[in-house]
Design an enzyme around this catalytic site. Structure first.
Site, mmCIF file in Angstrom:
data_model
loop_
_atom_site.group_PDB
_atom_site.id
_atom_site.type_symbol
_atom_site.label_atom_id
_atom_site.label_comp_id
_atom_site.label_asym_id
_atom_site.label_seq_id
_atom_site.Cartn_x
_atom_site.Cartn_y
_atom_site.Cartn_z
ATOM 1 C CG ASP A 159 74.169 45.216 111.211
ATOM 2 O OD1 ASP A 159 73.983 44.485 112.337
ATOM 3 O OD2 ASP A 159 74.790 44.718 110.218
ATOM 4 C CG HIS A 187 77.020 41.541 109.918
ATOM 5 N ND1 HIS A 187 75.724 42.094 110.682
ATOM 6 C CD2 HIS A 187 76.827 40.248 109.926
ATOM 7 C CE1 HIS A 187 75.060 41.415 111.047
ATOM 8 N NE2 HIS A 187 75.557 40.147 111.013
HETATM 9 P P1 NAX Z 1 71.081 27.814 109.870
HETATM 10 O O1 NAX Z 1 72.083 27.086 110.330
HETATM 11 O O2 NAX Z 1 69.737 27.782 110.264
HETATM 12 O O3 NAX Z 1 71.113 27.558 107.977
HETATM 13 C C1 NAX Z 1 72.319 27.364 107.407
HETATM 14 C C2 NAX Z 1 71.800 26.560 106.243
HETATM 15 O O4 NAX Z 1 73.112 26.776 105.364
HETATM 16 C C3 NAX Z 1 71.687 25.091 106.682
HETATM 17 O O5 NAX Z 1 70.730 24.567 106.163
HETATM 18 C C4 NAX Z 1 72.883 24.493 106.243
HETATM 19 O O6 NAX Z 1 72.700 23.073 105.754
HETATM 20 C C5 NAX Z 1 73.393 25.458 104.897
HETATM 21 N N1 NAX Z 1 74.788 25.260 104.350
HETATM 22 C C6 NAX Z 1 75.891 25.124 104.991
HETATM 23 N N2 NAX Z 1 76.824 25.015 104.339
HETATM 24 C C7 NAX Z 1 76.230 24.931 102.854
HETATM 25 C C8 NAX Z 1 76.727 25.056 101.758
HETATM 26 N N3 NAX Z 1 78.308 24.799 101.545
HETATM 27 N N4 NAX Z 1 76.180 25.240 100.598
HETATM 28 C C9 NAX Z 1 74.681 25.374 100.834
HETATM 29 N N5 NAX Z 1 74.023 25.543 101.957
HETATM 30 C C10 NAX Z 1 74.959 25.165 103.088
HETATM 31 O O7 NAX Z 1 71.410 29.503 109.804
HETATM 32 P P2 NAX Z 1 70.614 30.648 109.781
HETATM 33 O O8 NAX Z 1 70.086 31.057 110.964
HETATM 34 O O9 NAX Z 1 69.686 30.490 108.493
HETATM 35 O O10 NAX Z 1 71.597 31.859 109.172
HETATM 36 C C11 NAX Z 1 72.280 31.793 108.108
HETATM 37 C C12 NAX Z 1 73.659 32.512 107.975
HETATM 38 O O11 NAX Z 1 73.148 33.934 108.173
HETATM 39 C C13 NAX Z 1 74.528 32.465 109.083
HETATM 40 O O12 NAX Z 1 75.922 32.394 108.711
HETATM 41 C C14 NAX Z 1 74.393 33.453 110.127
HETATM 42 O O13 NAX Z 1 75.375 33.725 110.751
HETATM 43 C C15 NAX Z 1 73.972 34.494 109.139
HETATM 44 N N6 NAX Z 1 73.466 35.771 109.607
HETATM 45 C C16 NAX Z 1 73.865 36.726 109.023
HETATM 46 C C17 NAX Z 1 73.073 38.081 109.318
HETATM 47 C C18 NAX Z 1 73.656 39.522 108.580
HETATM 48 O O14 NAX Z 1 73.026 40.609 108.997
HETATM 49 N N7 NAX Z 1 74.567 39.433 107.800
HETATM 50 C C19 NAX Z 1 72.000 38.301 110.361
HETATM 51 C C20 NAX Z 1 71.286 36.746 110.336
HETATM 52 C C21 NAX Z 1 72.164 35.561 110.377
HETATM 53 O O15 NAX Z 1 72.657 35.651 111.789
#
Ligand code: NAX
Length: 326
Positions: A159, A187
């Protein structure tokens, strides 16, 4: 050559990690003289994908990458971790309410907090990226009573970087010319990008942009940027999130410039009247691997209203997950 450090990354099979892991392994996060062992975690159905990511990391022949392990067990992935980037989270599914999302992710971060508490380095530095990042960080931290609270942070650097880019574009300067910008709060779409103290070179940003643009365009654009990326790309921000996670960790570990600060979500200690015990984004300076909340900034009524609104949202989130907070 320094001894290798262990970097655990959860959600390693996901799209943010697909960019993040390669930055870490190339030395962009901890410096070009810091060897690294990567410890990847994802859920069981993703183990095959993790192996593929590990193969690709090997194929890059990064000189600093001294090993890659992968697992579906948090205690294995966090074993002796010096750094942990908690990216993995459950996305919001069709028909899911915000409360359901909070609940499901809370359960994940409860388990991971306990695992960090049990096996990570006592000086581990944790960055929570997975959403809802601030409240997930609170759950992990509260479930890790043997680790110092300052080991935990959540990411609002994306952000912050988005706000820098919008401003630089508006006043036609480089992002590196702009200092002392702040993102306050959660966030989420309530976050508050504050230019009250910001400078472009040695000129106050407030003298370079008008209030109407700030209120009608800048603040909503930063708040809604995530949604705009999803609309345009069909997927949430990934490479930009990875770059911001790298920025966050690098500045935390290697330090912020003396005449600037960064936005980090950290456990509120009551600074600026923000309720203690929520992860709230503050202006922070880092040195010797520790962050400190910048003190003594004047807050006008306009800022106060927005800071309170985003604080309120965090308090509501905390209420939803209170049963998971020891
Ligand atoms: P993806 O859905 O591509 O990847 C998430 C991964 O986490 C998947 O491989 C899934 O199998 C894994 N996962 C789920 N549960 C798990 C667990 N208990 N232990 C280990 N792994 C687990 O999401 P992606 O686009 O990579 O985003 C990841 C996270 O970042 C999301 O929650 C998203 O909302 C968040 N974000 C946060 C941002 C921030 O600024 N704080 C910005 C980017 C992103 O949107």
């Amino acid at each position: 050559m320094k001894a290798p450090v262990r970097v655990a990354v959860t959600g390693s099979a996901g799209q943010v990690s697909y960019s993040l892991l390669f930055h870490i392994a190339s030395g962009n996060m901890l410096g070009k003289d810091q060897p690294i062992i990567l410890q990847l975690l994802d859920i069981t159905p993703s183990l095959g994908a993790l192996e593929g990511v590990a193969m690709e990391l090997g194929d890059c022949a990064f000189p600093l990458l001294k090993g890659v392990t992968w697992s579906d067990q948090a205690e294995q992935a966090f074993k002796d971790a010096d750094y942990a980037l908690l990216v993995g989270a459950k996305p919001r599914g069709p028909g899911m309410e915000r409360k359901d999302l909070l609940d499901e992710n809370a359960a994940i971060f409860q388990v991971q907090g306990k695992a960090l508490n049990a096996v990570a380095s006592r000086d581990v530095r944790v960055l929570v990226v997975g959403n809802p990042a601030n409240t997930n960080a609170l759950i992990a931290q509260r479930n890790a009573p043997d680790l110092a609270p300052h080991c935990f942070t959540a990411m609002t650097r994306l952000d912050h970087n988005r706000a820098l880019a919008q401003l630089a574009n508006r006043i036609d300067c480089d992002t590196s010319d702009i200092r002392k910008l702040i993102v306050w709060g959660n966030h989420s779409s309530t976050l508050y990008p504050d230019v009250s103290h910001a400078l472009a070179g040695d000129r106050a940003i407030r003298d370079l942009v008008d209030q109407k643009w700030l209120v009608d365009e800048f603040i909503p654009a930063v708040q809604q940027r995530g949604a705009a990326i999803i609309k345009a790309r069909g997927q949430s921000s990934a490479a930009s999130a990875a770059c911001s996670a790298i920025d966050h960790m690098r500045d935390w570990v290697l330090g912020t410039p003396a005449d600037d600060w960064v936005s980090m979500s950290v456990l509120s200690d009551g600074s600026y009247g923000v309720t203690e015990g929520v992860f709230y984004s503050f202006p922070c300076r880092c040195s010797n691997g520790r962050y400190e909340i910048v003190q003594g900034l004047e807050i006008d009524d306009f800022s106060r209203d927005r800071m309170t609104a985003t604080e309120q949202e965090l308090l509501e989130e905390r209420d939803v997950v209170s049963h998971l907070l020891p």
